[in-house]
Design a protein around this motif. Structure first.
Motif, mmCIF file in Angstrom:
data_model
loop_
_atom_site.group_PDB
_atom_site.id
_atom_site.type_symbol
_atom_site.label_atom_id
_atom_site.label_comp_id
_atom_site.label_asym_id
_atom_site.label_seq_id
_atom_site.Cartn_x
_atom_site.Cartn_y
_atom_site.Cartn_z
ATOM 1 N N MET A 1 37.357 32.161 31.215
ATOM 2 C CA MET A 1 37.042 31.106 30.027
ATOM 3 C C MET A 1 35.591 30.917 29.875
ATOM 4 N N ALA B 1 38.385 35.064 22.814
ATOM 5 C CA ALA B 1 39.432 34.727 23.536
ATOM 6 C C ALA B 1 39.933 36.218 23.988
ATOM 7 N N ALA C 1 43.133 31.943 27.129
ATOM 8 C CA ALA C 1 43.001 31.603 25.694
ATOM 9 C C ALA C 1 43.189 30.095 25.535
ATOM 10 N N GLY D 1 44.209 36.331 23.201
ATOM 11 C CA GLY D 1 44.270 36.293 24.613
ATOM 12 C C GLY D 1 45.341 37.128 25.306
ATOM 13 N N MET E 1 40.285 27.891 26.791
ATOM 14 C CA MET E 1 39.071 28.269 25.546
ATOM 15 C C MET E 1 39.418 27.273 24.189
ATOM 16 N N SER F 1 39.851 36.640 28.229
ATOM 17 C CA SER F 1 40.969 37.183 28.781
ATOM 18 C C SER F 1 41.130 38.314 29.498
ATOM 19 N N SER G 1 36.222 33.302 17.208
ATOM 20 C CA SER G 1 36.860 32.952 18.308
ATOM 21 C C SER G 1 37.806 33.591 18.982
ATOM 22 N N MET H 1 43.810 32.589 18.945
ATOM 23 C CA MET H 1 42.920 32.915 20.159
ATOM 24 C C MET H 1 44.431 33.120 21.020
#
Length: 156
Positions: A41, A82, A105, A139, A108, A86, A78, A135
């Motif tokens: 993260m 992510a 994700a 992720g 975050m 991840s 974003s 996200m």
């Protein structure tokens, strides 16, 4: 019946030792997952902030950009961050790719969402929901890709 006549060992004591070992193993696994999610993260958030700074520099240099394009670029940034966060967290954890990727994700998104709420006076919109979905998908993909990546064979 408490003692085994062949080896003189208390069966119940051996069972309780095995149970304690299983609990310790489970706690170590949870700690390992938590540490991996936290590191992933943080790395993802740092990468996200770097990409946003680059985007803002591009916007300053080029002049104007449509508002919708900025929102799409922020969604993409974003999602990419992510994915990368991840990927890194699952490389640290080395197992449970989907779960660890989704947790990274989600963590975050929670940080980005809370920072956005504290800075903005606008209510929550559909962009937040689409950012969450993007996200989480990125992720999950990052976690699955990372856990299925082959390890390099070291040649000596």
């Amino acid at each position: 019946m408490l003692y085994n006549t062949r080896c003189g060992v208390n069966r119940f004591a051996a069972f309780s030792i095995r149970q304690e070992g299983a609990v310790m193993y489970k706690e170590n696994q949870r700690l390992k997952v938590f540490r991996a999610v936290l590191i992933g993260m943080l790395v993802g958030l740092v990468l996200c902030s770097i990409m946003i700074v680059v985007l803002s520099l591009v916007l300053v240099k080029t002049g104007q950009m449509p508002t919708n394009a900025v929102f799409v670029a922020l969604q993409a940034i974003s999602a990419v961050s992510a994915f990368l966060g991840s990927y890194i967290s699952v490389r640290i954890c080395k197992s449970r790719g989907l779960m660890v990727g989704l947790l990274t994700a989600l963590a975050m998104f929670a940080v980005i969402f809370m920072v956005g709420l504290s800075m903005s006076v606008e209510p929550v919109s559909m962009l937040s929901l689409t950012k969450l979905i993007a996200m989480l998908c990125a992720g999950a993909i990052g976690g699955v890709v990372s856990v299925n990546k082959k390890q390099r064979v070291k040649k000596y």
